[in-house]
Design an enzyme around this catalytic site. Structure first.
Site, mmCIF file in Angstrom:
data_model
loop_
_atom_site.group_PDB
_atom_site.id
_atom_site.type_symbol
_atom_site.label_atom_id
_atom_site.label_comp_id
_atom_site.label_asym_id
_atom_site.label_seq_id
_atom_site.Cartn_x
_atom_site.Cartn_y
_atom_site.Cartn_z
ATOM 1 N N CYS A 1 1.091 -1.528 -0.208
ATOM 2 C CA CYS A 1 -0.097 -0.124 -0.649
ATOM 3 C C CYS A 1 0.536 1.265 -0.011
ATOM 4 O O CYS A 1 2.052 1.558 0.218
ATOM 5 C CB CYS A 1 -0.930 0.051 0.916
ATOM 6 S SG CYS A 1 -2.016 1.202 1.004
ATOM 7 N N ASP B 1 -6.310 -2.919 11.523
ATOM 8 C CA ASP B 1 -5.592 -2.428 12.047
ATOM 9 C C ASP B 1 -5.235 -1.349 12.928
ATOM 10 O O ASP B 1 -6.260 -1.935 13.501
ATOM 11 C CB ASP B 1 -5.276 -1.250 10.217
ATOM 12 C CG ASP B 1 -4.016 -0.257 10.209
ATOM 13 O OD1 ASP B 1 -3.141 -0.652 10.413
ATOM 14 O OD2 ASP B 1 -4.291 0.864 9.363
#
Length: 220
Positions: A13, A136
């Site tokens: 990412c 996360d």
């Protein structure tokens, strides 16, 4: 728990340059994340997104990361990147996800920020609206200049170990080439996501670290 290393899917990412996009593809990344959150050091313009999108083969998924973005912003992102997945990293409600699914008809990933045992349970409210979940680390309120993600923080993996959410999920939060194998073995994750863990500095991806991370994840 995954029975084969081939089951582990890896998302890199926060990519922002042709060099690192090509490095991630060559190293075997399954999906590439592009950040459109203006406060992030990994944020890219619509023009850059369109240029990078042309480098990505159909076999690799393009993921657009947005934070509580309005329809006008998302329309522009979708037009520029043509993403396969929208990664929603803000306070989007299940109702908002239904609206976006109807608007774009593409896969939706909802991020669940985790710091305590109550957080993974919140994922259940998205079971009818999200196609994917991403667990996360939640930044503490005391952290200065904290971002919705990409802070390099690790949460207690035991909080999700053994859980079987109804929705497919991915693990993120402070993962590195050194700890991703342990993270996969502890949680049973079949997909992992990394950003800061393969950088020399915020927003500066290191091609060698990208390759090292992917090797470590797929051999876990």
């Amino acid at each position: 728990m995954p029975t084969s290393s081939q089951n582990i899917r890896v998302k890199i990412c926060g990519l922002s340059t042709p060099e690192t996009v090509k490095a991630a593809i060559e190293a075997g990344a399954d999906s590439l994340g592009f950040n459109f959150y203006a406060r992030s050091p990994r944020s890219i313009s619509l023009e850059t997104a369109a240029e990078l999108a042309r480098l990505v083969p159909p076999s690799v998924l393009k993921v657009a990361l947005a934070v509580d973005a309005d329809n006008e912003t998302l329309d522009a992102i979708v037009a520029a990147l043509a993403p396969d997945i929208l990664q929603l990293h803000g306070d989007e409600t299940p109702e908002r996800l239904v609206e976006l699914k109807n608007r774009y008809g593409i896969t939706l990933m909802k991020v669940i920020a985790v710091s305590g045992p109550e957080d993974p349970a919140r994922a259940s409210i998205y079971r009818d609206s999200a196609d994917l979940l991403l667990f996360d680390a939640k930044a503490p309120k005391s952290m200065e200049n904290a971002l919705p993600g990409g802070n390099g923080l690790v949460f207690d993996w035991s909080l999700i170990a053994g859980q079987k959410p109804e929705t497919p999920w991915m693990l993120s939060g402070g993962l590195t080439p050194e700890n991703v194998g342990e993270a996969i073995r502890t949680t049973g994750a079949e997909a992992v996501d990394v950003s800061s863990g393969v950088e020399d500095a915020p927003g500066r991806k290191n091609p060698e670290l990208i390759a090292k991370f992917i090797r470590a994840a797929k051999s876990a």
